[in-house]
Motif scaffolding. Structure first.
Motif, short mmCIF file in Angstrom:
data_model
loop_
_atom_site.label_atom_id
_atom_site.label_comp_id
_atom_site.label_asym_id
_atom_site.label_seq_id
_atom_site.Cartn_x
_atom_site.Cartn_y
_atom_site.Cartn_z
N VAL A 65 5.72 13.45 -1.30
CA VAL A 65 5.25 12.86 -2.20
C VAL A 65 6.01 12.35 -3.10
CG1 VAL A 65 4.01 11.04 -3.69
CG2 VAL A 65 3.37 11.38 -1.54
N HIS A 115 -0.99 8.73 -9.45
CA HIS A 115 -0.23 8.31 -8.78
C HIS A 115 -0.35 8.24 -7.43
CE1 HIS A 115 4.50 8.63 -8.01
NE2 HIS A 115 4.10 10.08 -7.06
N SER A 119 0.80 5.40 -5.01
CA SER A 119 1.97 5.82 -3.71
C SER A 119 1.29 5.79 -2.06
CB SER A 119 2.66 6.98 -4.38
OG SER A 119 2.09 7.90 -4.52
N GLN A 126 7.49 4.94 -5.66
CA GLN A 126 6.41 6.08 -6.24
C GLN A 126 7.60 6.36 -7.80
OE1 GLN A 126 7.09 9.18 -3.01
NE2 GLN A 126 5.68 8.06 -2.22
N SER A 129 5.45 4.34 -10.08
CA SER A 129 5.36 4.93 -9.99
C SER A 129 4.57 5.65 -11.50
CB SER A 129 3.97 5.18 -9.12
OG SER A 129 2.63 6.08 -8.86
N PRO A 340 6.88 5.99 2.02
CA PRO A 340 5.22 6.12 1.82
C PRO A 340 4.93 6.52 3.58
CG PRO A 340 5.99 3.77 0.88
CD PRO A 340 7.63 5.10 1.68
#
Lengths: 341, 368
Positions: A65, A115, A119, A126, A129, A340
């Motif tokens: 991430v 977050h 995400s 991301q 976000s 993702p």
């Protein structure tokens, strides 16, 4: 020929300790220079928040991430520790600071869940976000500071007192550089660095976490819950960024003022510069810490007086750009970072 | 997926705005203020007189241009988080023109526009070039460019444009050299309103035209939706990345001009303009569509210009406006949630309609 090859493999295996020892020897050699003596303690103080935050970024990115919200998460920790310390320091000074750091860690971890949810569960962009996290943190912390503390700035009475480490500070050369007049938070941060390296590279949990950032579907088929691992990664990034922000407060700042002035973004740059590896991150953040220190003290050092201060100020950012030019072609970024799952 | 999102972009935007306002209301309640009173003064602060409306528009102008800048880069799949730095540099160029170039108004205005656009474009094209040539991530590169701009301004202003009293801001430009215009100011009864309004509206139209009606726009969007596919189709991806960042930077440079030589008349040092980040919200809420950007900029302009009055009349700190904006971005980022919701609503309605027609048909057949 074979001897040469042996040397090469030997160097490759022990590259990390060799580099560390070489750098320390260099510093020891110049430890009598007044310039080094002036710069190094400040450089360490500036390095530590960056280091802790970049380590947080390492957990998040290794789990797959991207966390562009480190700046905001640092700010949350900066604010949470300032409020905690402000309201507890009258009761007990010695407890207020550890409590402040602890609350900052919790606050950062909780805030990062926004977050993580966006995400991981919602598969949101991301980067957007993370940007939302930054903006939310900078607006919300000042909003709360104004209502809770009555002003956008929250000042604490006393930060961490610098202390000499009993035996080590007597070592000639390095002792005076690293073990005199140091903050205890520095040693906590370095311990976290060591533990993180161990966790990520020497345990099966670490292997799984890193695999989530490289090839999540393979990890999932091996029976690991990718979502949980990524939640852990993002949560760690929030916790450590929160701690990084709190360390700014209790070491060199002493006052929450609503901004961490780009240190969170610099941590992300250090993460890339350090090629997503603990030692690389240590080196990159120490470099930024030193560059910032030189920029800050350049006015009072005659050796640097001839160079306009703007050169020193933009130096870290320009070097980051140049480093990115060099490193981005063969990027060592986790393969699945930002995607993702 | 993309067509589905596009079809309900409006619903998503409205949902995000409503949720953002609810979050703002909850925050006002959390500190013991009455949210209805808070919002009343927030909107009243932006709209209660012609002058206030003018100020709201003046704030919206800058946000609109930054929003266009971010949206333009988005269309090519790039995230321009460096609008703040591009604004500073564009604003500096405009300020220099305002101080040192004296021309008849008809020539002067194009000159200052060109200077600001060119300076912003220069600040944008560097990350674009690094992205195209060396694969440097534009997010990190533009952030670094922000700080380089910040420190350059920090030292440039006191050295060359120092104000008479304060070290922290440039000396003011003459009002005749600014974007303020007598008839506009008279019409709105004072305030910050300036000629930037026309720059912003023209920019909205031009960007809309370029994106929808030209080959360049088609290529830029093709690179944004799938760069490999675009490359396969013979589109020069790198060239388009560079052009996109250049134009995005230029638009942000214009935003800097409207802010530093229109809204205000000097540059403060030690500040990265927050509009550079609010513009991201404008672009997202407007779904990167120039028309959407136009309306979302007006909305955010209203929040930003009304917050001072609200703060004067209630106990709510002005940062509530920024909190609402940030919450709206978060909800736009998580728009999947609303898309699913509205899809489900749509599906249920369709099912109900289907069931109704089926029932009607069944009844008809019964009658027969």
């Amino acid at each position: 020929m074979s001897n040469d090859k042996d040397m090469k493999t030997l160097f490759r295996t022990y590259r990390t300790p060799i580099i560390v020892i070489a750098v320390l020897l260099m510093l020891a050699l110049f430890s009598e220079s007044h310039l080094i003596r002036l710069i190094i303690p400040y450089a360490i103080a500036y390095t530590i928040p960056l280091l802790v935050t970049a380590l947080g970024g390492l957990y998040s990115e290794r789990s797959g991430v991207t966390n562009l919200g480190l700046e905001g998460l640092m700010l949350v920790g900066y604010f949470a520790s300032a409020i905690t310390i402000k309201f507890t320091e009258q009761i007990s000074y010695s407890l207020a600071i550890p409590l402040g750091l602890f609350i900052a860690v919790i606050a950062g971890a909780l805030f990062s869940m926004l977050h993580a949810f966006a995400s991981i569960n919602l598969k949101a962009d991301q980067i957007i976000s993370g940007t939302a996290i930054n903006m939310l943190a900078s607006a919300l912390t000042v909003y709360l500071a104004r209502t809770v503390a009555g002003s956008g700035n929250v000042r604490i009475m006393l930060g961490i007192v610098r202390q000499d480490i009993p035996v080590l500070s007597k070592i000639p050369g390095l002792g005076t550089l690293f073990f005199t007049q140091s903050y205890w938070s520095t040693w906590v941060a370095l311990a976290i660095w060591g533990l993180s390296w161990f966790l990520l590279y020497k345990t099966s949990f670490g292997l799984r976490l890193r695999a989530c950032g490289e090839h999540p579907s393979a990890v999932e088929s091996a029976g690991v819950n990718v979502h949980k691992m990524r939640y852990f990664g993002v949560g760690m990034s929030g916790a450590l960024a929160g701690l990084g922000g709190a360390i700014i407060l209790v070491t060199y700042s002493g006052e929450f003022n609503g901004t961490v002035a780009g240190l969170g973004f610099l941590s992300i740059a250090a993460l890339i510069f350090g090629q997503w590896k603990p030692l690389g991150i240590l080196g990159a953040t120490f470099f930024f810490g030193t560059a910032t220190t030189i920029a800050n003290v350049s006015q009072v050092i005659p050796e640097f007086g001839v160079i306009p201060p703007v050169i020193f100020k933009v130096f870290p950012y320009v070097v980051t750009l140049l480093a990115l030019v060099v490193f981005s072609k063969r990027s060592a970024a986790p393969k699945a970072v930002g995607e993702p799952y | 997926m993309s067509t589905k999102v596009k079809s309900n972009a409006f619903l998503v935007a409205i949902s995000a705005v409503i949720l953002g306002l609810i979050a703002g209301g909850l925050l006002m309640m959390a500190i013991g203020s009455n949210p209805f009173e808070g919002f009343y003064y927030l909107f009243r602060g932006g709209l209660m007189s012609m002058e206030r409306v003018g100020n709201t528009i003046a704030t919206a102008i800058t946000l609109m241009l930054v929003g266009l800048s971010v949206a333009f880069a988005f269309k090519t799949g790039l995230f321009n988080i460096g609008a703040s730095g591009q604004m500073l540099i564009g604003g500096l160029a405009a300020t220099l023109v305002a101080h040192y170039v004296f021309l008849p108004r008809v020539i002067y205005i194009p000159v200052i526009i060109l200077a600001a656009f060119a300076a912003g474009a220069l600040w944008g094209v560097i990350p674009g070039f690094l992205k195209a040539k060396f694969n440097v991530h534009e997010v990190v590169a533009t952030i670094m460019m922000n700080w380089i701009a910040y420190w350059s301004i920090y030292y440039f202003i006191p050295a060359y444009l120092k104000g008479p009293s304060l070290e922290t801001e440039s000396r003011s430009i003459a009002i005749e050299q600014s974007l303020r215009s007598d008839w506009l100011t008279d019409f709105f009864g004072g305030g910050y309103i300036n000629l930037g309004i026309f720059v912003a509206v023209v920019a909205v139209i031009v960007v809309k035209y370029v994106l929808d009606k030209t080959t360049l726009g088609f290529e830029l969007k093709a690179v944004g939706s799938n760069r490999f596919c675009a490359e396969y189709a013979g589109i020069k991806v790198n060239r388009n990345v560079i052009i996109s960042m250049m134009i995005a930077g230029g638009l942000a440079g214009l935003a800097g001009m409207t802010f530093y030589t229109g809204y205000s008349r000097n540059i403060q040092i030690g500040v990265l303009p927050s509009m550079g980040f609010d513009g991201i919200a404008v672009a997202l809420l407007g779904a990167s569509n120039p028309i959407g950007v136009f309306f979302s900029a007006l909305f955010f302009g209203l929040l930003q210009s009304g917050k001072g009055f609200m703060n004067a009349m209630t106990d709510v700190p002005p940062e509530i406006a920024d909190t609402i904006i940030a919450t709206i971005i978060y909800f736009t980022a998580t728009s999947v949630l609303f898309s699913r919701f509205w899809d489900k609503v749509g599906k249920r309605k369709k099912e109900r309609n289907d069931a109704r027609t089926a029932k009607a048909e069944a009844q008809e057949s019964d009658h027969e």
